[in-house]
Scaffold this motif. Structure first.
Motif, PDB file in Angstrom:
ATOM      1  N   ASN A 186       0.839  -1.194   0.000  1.00 48.40           N
ATOM      2  CA  ASN A 186       0.000   0.000   0.000  1.00 48.40           C
ATOM      3  C   ASN A 186       0.876   1.246   0.000  1.00 48.40           C
ATOM      4  N   THR A 188       1.166   5.202   0.831  1.00 49.51           N
ATOM      5  CA  THR A 188       0.595   6.332   1.561  1.00 49.51           C
ATOM      6  C   THR A 188       0.917   7.625   0.831  1.00 49.51           C
ATOM      7  N   TYR A 220     -10.616  -2.125   2.192  1.00 52.80           N
ATOM      8  CA  TYR A 220      -9.949  -2.962   1.205  1.00 52.80           C
ATOM      9  C   TYR A 220     -10.912  -4.001   0.629  1.00 52.80           C
ATOM     10  N   GLY A 233      -6.461   5.796   4.814  1.00 52.59           N
ATOM     11  CA  GLY A 233      -5.692   4.823   5.586  1.00 52.59           C
ATOM     12  C   GLY A 233      -5.648   5.142   7.060  1.00 52.59           C
ATOM     13  N   SER A 234      -5.125   4.213   7.842  1.00 50.79           N
ATOM     14  CA  SER A 234      -5.071   4.365   9.299  1.00 50.79           C
ATOM     15  C   SER A 234      -4.096   5.449   9.741  1.00 50.79           C
ATOM     16  N   SER A 235      -3.197   5.869   8.852  1.00 50.82           N
ATOM     17  CA  SER A 235      -2.230   6.907   9.191  1.00 50.82           C
ATOM     18  C   SER A 235      -2.821   8.309   9.119  1.00 50.82           C
ATOM     19  N   GLU A 239      -4.458   6.448   0.786  1.00 54.00           N
ATOM     20  CA  GLU A 239      -3.571   5.390   0.316  1.00 54.00           C
ATOM     21  C   GLU A 239      -4.012   4.913  -1.058  1.00 54.00           C
ATOM     22  N   ALA A 241      -4.143   1.355  -2.920  1.00 55.51           N
ATOM     23  CA  ALA A 241      -4.078  -0.057  -2.557  1.00 55.51           C
ATOM     24  C   ALA A 241      -4.537  -0.906  -3.730  1.00 55.51           C
TER      25      ALA A 241
END
Length: 266
Positions: A186, A188, A220, A233-235, A239, A241
């Motif tokens: 993935n 970022t 996803y 994304g979790s950040s 992202e 993907a």
């Protein structure tokens, strides 16, 4: 900022094949027995200061007040680059002065930056190739025990700055940068979901490597197989993907590659 229950957190590009990380932990255990030591990651790409800096930046806020971060991605080890400790509102960061610590430290609010030059807090013998063991690990352990970093050196007014790239306007488009590539492939991007939604109020296409990406999914699992798509994304960033695949391999893309986010249809 002493908090004996807070951990020492290690980030390096050493990997786990060699004994380097274990030796750092041994040094810490000898100075601060019983201290909690957490491995954030040791899989930063060799000498990739930016990847290490971004990993530290995106992770630090999840740790308790008083955590000491000991980060070593240090292609300049043994040269005249400074060794530093940076005190922030909640943490202390220890490592080379090459920008590795800067994004995370700046995000938390910097109080003091010290060039580490008081050899009484280092190991007796300092290798020119392993400051992680001989300098940074012992310093982190002493700070964990409550030693003020100010006592370990002299003030540094101009540490090396490394900034996370921001989107660049280009007419009706934004030029984005790949900030990270995880083990799933993935990618970022340096745009948050909120900024993405503001820029792309309806149709959009993202150009990278001759491929146009036009779809956004919430998870996803919602996406079709083997087709690049975007998601939050979790950040806290968008992202790229590929479900059951790798966006990095599919697009032949990696960290610091640039791409174009365009409003409208292809």
């Amino acid at each position: 900022m002493e908090n004996r229950s807070a951990p020492i957190v290690l980030l390096t590009d050493f990997g786990c094949k060699d004994p380097f990380v274990g030796m750092m932990k041994g040094v810490i255990a000898g100075i601060a027995p019983g201290s909690a030591v957490i491995d954030l990651t040791h899989d930063i790409r060799p000498q990739d200061v930016f990847q290490g800096a971004f990993a530290l930046y995106r992770s630090a806020s999840y740790f308790p007040k008083g955590t000491v971060f000991c980060a070593v991605v240090d292609p300049g080890v043994g040269t005249n680059r400074n060794a530093v400790a940076i005190q922030t509102q909640n943490f202390t960061f220890v490592g080379p002065d090459n920008g590795l610590l800067w994004p995370a430290a700046a995000a938390d609010g910097i109080f003091d930056t010290v060039t580490l030059n008081h050899h009484g807090y280092f190991l007796d013998t300092i290798s020119n190739t392993f400051h992680g063991r001989d300098l940074f690990a012992p310093v982190a352990a002493h700070i964990h025990l409550g030693v003020d970093p100010v006592l370990m050196g002299t003030p540094l007014n101009r540490p090396v700055v490394l900034d996370i790239p921001t989107p660049e306007p280009a007419g009706d488009a934004l030029i984005l940068t790949v900030l990270d590539e995880d083990r799933f492939g993935n990618l970022t991007l340096n745009i948050t979901p909120a900024s993405f939604n503001t820029h792309c109020k309806s149709d959009f296409f993202l150009e990278i490597g001759g491929i146009c990406i036009t779809d956004v999914y919430d998870t996803y699992g919602d996406a079709p197989d083997n087709t690049p798509f975007l998601l939050g994304g979790s950040s806290g960033y968008m992202e790229i993907a590929v479900k059951n695949g790798s966006a990095a391999l599919n697009l032949e893309a990696s960290i610091m590659d640039r791409l174009r986010l365009q409003r409208g249809s292809v």
